[in-house]
Design an enzyme around this catalytic site. Structure first.
Site, short mmCIF file in Angstrom:
data_model
loop_
_atom_site.label_atom_id
_atom_site.label_comp_id
_atom_site.label_asym_id
_atom_site.label_seq_id
_atom_site.Cartn_x
_atom_site.Cartn_y
_atom_site.Cartn_z
CG ASP A 1 -13.27 -3.93 0.20
OD1 ASP A 1 -13.48 -2.97 -0.57
OD2 ASP A 1 -12.46 -4.85 -0.05
CD1 TRP B 1 -11.87 -8.67 -4.17
CD2 TRP B 1 -9.75 -8.21 -3.63
NE1 TRP B 1 -11.17 -8.47 -5.34
CE2 TRP B 1 -9.87 -8.18 -5.03
CE3 TRP B 1 -8.50 -7.96 -3.05
CZ2 TRP B 1 -8.78 -7.90 -5.87
CZ3 TRP B 1 -7.42 -7.68 -3.89
CH2 TRP B 1 -7.57 -7.66 -5.28
CE LYS C 1 -11.32 -3.68 -8.69
NZ LYS C 1 -11.01 -3.96 -7.30
#
Ligand SMILES: *Cc1c(COP(=O)(O)O)cnc(C)c1O
Length: 354
Positions: free
Chosen positions: A167, A100, A191
């Protein structure tokens, strides 16, 4: 029967949230209308949006500190480019702790110079880099708090005079921290907060307006802030369901309570990984994620047996990501310790059987 769902995302949500959200699809607050058919400009929906925005700030302890919350679309993946579009004038620093982060770096490079301050690519991202230098002349520093795929989590964040951007897609609202050290936090809802379809962005307003490029409206944080997160039709169901999850979390006791529970769950599975000779952990011990535990079988011949056993026990979603292999148990906020115990029991049974 409801499964023990260890899926990495979209994730499980609290049972009461599933119930209330399904009821609201049929009839919102006895209005004779579904929550997904009312106007997003109606008082009912504006109240939902405002409650979601304020609960997010309240749970992070950021109320009255110059921050605003937005519920946007496009996933965390759109934030990879929005961050750079809005904040990268000359040079930004990124910590590369996995796929990511890597994707965030790729997008940022479209807008300016990007330097990788540190990376753990040399060991397939199984640890969090430490002891790196952070130069003074950066527009911002970007990091990924929890590496969903590799099962590592940052415990000590980079120190910098530049705004710190994070993030937090896979560990937002999972632990206590001084969140005011971050100038911008973003997280895809799916998530740890709600269904897919919305992304939480928490911004310290004073970092904006410092670059001199034109920004398309939909990608401009200031446009969304100016319209109270209602510049265009928001993803109403995803925002509503996220709001219900945040309410649930507040009622439970907020981040202090959930942190304690999350640590208990993580300790339970990591103790099994450490004592059971059939399994081996993937991530470096000191960097292990409380949210996603990654592990492999020492002897791959046992794979078929183990897979059949956990399926039989009503367990779902423990296959590892293809870049790591093996297994990954994602234990987000709504997962109960009983579900983790069910997986640990199967791991113990395999040892007794093998
Ligand atoms: C899943 C994930 C993303 C991507 O989120 P999308 O909402 O699918 O764009 C980004 N960062 C992290 C840490 C993730 O776990």
């Amino acid at each position: 029967m409801k499964k023990h769902n260890f899926s990495a995302g979209p994730c499980i949500l609290p049972e009461e949230v599933f119930k209330e959200a399904s009821q609201a699809i049929l009839d919102y607050n006895n209005s004779g209308l579904s929550v997904i058919e009312i106007s997003h400009r109606s008082k009912d929906f504006v109240d939902i949006m405002e409650e979601a925005r304020s609960l997010a700030l309240e749970l992070l302890g950021l109320e009255g500190k110059g921050y605003k919350a937005l519920f946007l679309q496009g996933g965390a993946s759109t934030q990879f480019l929005m961050v750079a579009y809005n904040l990268l004038q000359n040079k930004a620093g990124y910590i590369n702790t996995g796929s990511w982060s890597d994707k965030a770096i790729k997008e940022a490079k479209l807008f300016g110079d990007v330097i990788e301050l540190a990376s753990s690519k040399d060991a397939n991202f199984n640890y969090i880099p430490k002891g790196y230098e952070v130069p003074e002349d950066l527009d911002y520093v970007h990091c990924t708090s929890n590496n969903t795929i590799f099962g590592t989590q940052i415990k000590d964040f980079p120190k910098s005079n530049a705004p710190l951007i994070c993030d937090m897609s896979s560990d937002i609202f999972s632990r206590q921290m001084d969140f005011s050290k971050f100038s911008l936090i973003y997280a895809g809802a799916q998530k740890n907060m709600g269904p897919a379809g919305t992304t939480l962005v928490v911004i310290k307003e004073d970092i904006l307006g410092k670059i001199n490029r034109q920004i398309p409206s939909m990608l401009d944080y200031q446009v969304h802030l100016g319209k109270a997160s209602m510049f265009n039709t928001p993803p109403v169901f995803a925002v509503y369901t996220s709001m219900l999850t945040l309410r649930w979390l507040k009622k439970l006791g907020g981040l202090a309570t959930i942190e304690e529970l999350n640590e208990k769950k993580a300790n339970l599975i990591y103790s099994e990984i450490d004592v059971n000779p059939l399994f081996k952990g993937f991530a470096a011990k000191e960097d292990r994620s409380v949210m996603n535990a990654t592990f492999t079988l020492v002897n791959e011949d046992l794979k078929e047996t183990f897979d059949a056993m956990w399926k039989e026990a009503g367990i779902n979603g423990v296959n590892g990501h293809r870049s790591v292999g093996g297994y990954r148990a994602s234990m987000y906020n709504a997962m109960t310790i009983e579900s983790v115990a069910a997986l640990v029991d199967v791991m113990g049974d395999l040892e007794r059987k093998a």
